[in-house]
Design a protein around this motif. Structure first.
Motif, PDB file in Angstrom:
ATOM      1  N   UNK A 180       0.723  -1.082   0.034  1.00 12.88           N
ATOM      2  CA  UNK A 180       0.046  -0.174  -0.058  1.00 12.88           C
ATOM      3  C   UNK A 180       0.861   1.267   0.012  1.00 12.88           C
ATOM      4  N   UNK A 181       1.758   1.505   0.817  1.00 12.35           N
ATOM      5  CA  UNK A 181       2.672   2.514   0.979  1.00 12.35           C
ATOM      6  C   UNK A 181       3.601   2.728  -0.043  1.00 12.35           C
ATOM      7  N   UNK A 182       4.059   1.793  -0.657  1.00 10.04           N
ATOM      8  CA  UNK A 182       4.982   1.774  -1.937  1.00 10.04           C
ATOM      9  C   UNK A 182       4.276   1.984  -3.301  1.00 10.04           C
ATOM     10  N   UNK A 183       3.355   1.356  -3.446  1.00 14.15           N
ATOM     11  CA  UNK A 183       2.730   1.349  -4.838  1.00 14.15           C
ATOM     12  C   UNK A 183       1.293   2.075  -5.059  1.00 14.15           C
ATOM     13  N   UNK A 184       0.608   2.221  -3.935  1.00 11.72           N
ATOM     14  CA  UNK A 184      -0.883   2.410  -4.176  1.00 11.72           C
ATOM     15  C   UNK A 184      -1.056   3.935  -3.415  1.00 11.72           C
ATOM     16  N   UNK A 185      -0.691   4.067  -2.214  1.00  8.42           N
ATOM     17  CA  UNK A 185      -1.131   5.294  -1.450  1.00  8.42           C
ATOM     18  C   UNK A 185      -0.738   6.530  -2.044  1.00  8.42           C
ATOM     19  N   UNK A 186      -1.827   7.371  -2.217  1.00  7.55           N
ATOM     20  CA  UNK A 186      -1.364   8.782  -2.797  1.00  7.55           C
ATOM     21  C   UNK A 186      -1.714   8.868  -4.147  1.00  7.55           C
ATOM     22  N   UNK A 187      -1.710   7.822  -5.156  1.00 11.98           N
ATOM     23  CA  UNK A 187      -1.850   7.639  -6.430  1.00 11.98           C
ATOM     24  C   UNK A 187      -2.890   7.523  -7.275  1.00 11.98           C
ATOM     25  N   UNK A 188      -3.397   8.050  -8.193  1.00 11.93           N
ATOM     26  CA  UNK A 188      -4.397   8.038  -8.896  1.00 11.93           C
ATOM     27  C   UNK A 188      -4.856   6.459  -9.045  1.00 11.93           C
ATOM     28  N   UNK A 189      -6.275   6.201  -9.091  1.00 13.38           N
ATOM     29  CA  UNK A 189      -6.429   4.698  -9.074  1.00 13.38           C
ATOM     30  C   UNK A 189      -6.106   3.931 -10.062  1.00 13.38           C
TER      31      UNK A 189
END
Length: 270
Positions: A58-67
């Motif tokens: 979650x922290x490296x690849x997903x969090x804060x990024x557009x879906x």
């Protein structure tokens, strides 16, 4: 007494994890979505099933990024490539957009069932920022930001919003690019160097630094203070309440590459 440099006249807040306690809801929706996809893929290919990690992944690849970026980046970490598809792909389709839309269905179900809670320290900070005359905008990758802001009761405290819907309409690149934060500053009528970015995501902090904003506050909800500083945070706090009443210490002291974490309890920024 907001713990900010004197030249700051506007605040740009990320939403999930900074103002509202929806980061965990997003993470749970991603876990359900990715684990379902990975399980079906393992059954079809004979590869071992390795579940999504709600911490590191979650922290490296997903969090804060557009879906769609989150889908693309996480799957790339597993050497998986899917067709892009179209933004309106049904959630049953195994395309980048289809998987992203599947996550959104799950997210909305969870939000409608459980509601949205803001962080009280962030509510207090928004009130203090408004009283001090600072401009205030939400800058979020989520296409559901308007619903979340409304559900959390934050609408009276927010003047402008740049979210996933706005970004798609205007062709803005997502975090870690600074485009959405720059658009937020533009809506508030301030230069980037006059604005402070509040972010809990590594990609969001990197976007704040890339946009040459006047100050970047990292909000550490998950124990990644060092990584937030490494990505460009000037200061790291566990909650925005730590910045109130002078608790932020010297707001000119950079946290990048060294000290600058506001601690709970009697300690202040070192």
């Amino acid at each position: 007494m907001l713990g900010l440099p004197a030249h700051v006249t506007a605040c740009l807040f990320d939403l999930d994890g900074v103002l509202t306690q929806t980061a965990r809801v997003h993470n749970a929706a991603w876990a359900e979505t990715f684990d379902d996809f990975l399980r079906r893929r393992a059954a079809a290919t004979g590869e071992p099933f390795r579940p999504y990690d709600p911490g590191d992944d979650y922290n490296r690849y997903v969090d804060g990024r557009p879906r769609a970026d989150g889908v693309r980046t996480f799957l790339a970490s597993r050497n998986i490539t899917l067709p892009e598809g179209d933004p309106d792909d049904p959630p049953t389709l195994d395309t980048v957009n289809g998987v992203g839309n599947r996550k959104n269905v799950i997210l909305l179900q969870r939000i409608h069932a459980d509601g949205v809670l803001p962080y009280q320290g962030s509510v207090d900070y928004l009130h203090a920022a408004r009283a001090a005359g600072l401009r205030r905008a939400v800058v979020s990758a989520s296409a559901n930001a308007a619903d979340v802001v409304a559900a959390a009761g934050l609408e009276p405290l927010i003047e402008a919003r740049v979210d996933g819907v706005v970004a798609r309409r205007r062709g803005l690149r997502g975090k870690p690019h600074p485009d959405t934060f720059l658009a937020g500053a533009e809506l508030l009528g301030v230069r980037p160097d006059q604005a402070v970015v509040f972010e809990d995501a590594l990609a969001g902090v990197a976007a704040g630094r890339a946009g040459n904003f006047g100050y970047v506050v990292g909000v550490d909800r998950v124990g990644q203070a060092d990584a937030l500083r490494a990505h460009g945070a000037d200061i790291v706090v566990r909650d925005l309440s730590e910045l109130l009443g002078g608790a932020g210490g010297d707001p000119t002291a950079s946290g990048r590459g060294g000290a600058g974490t506001a601690q709970a309890g009697p300690e202040v920024v070192r």
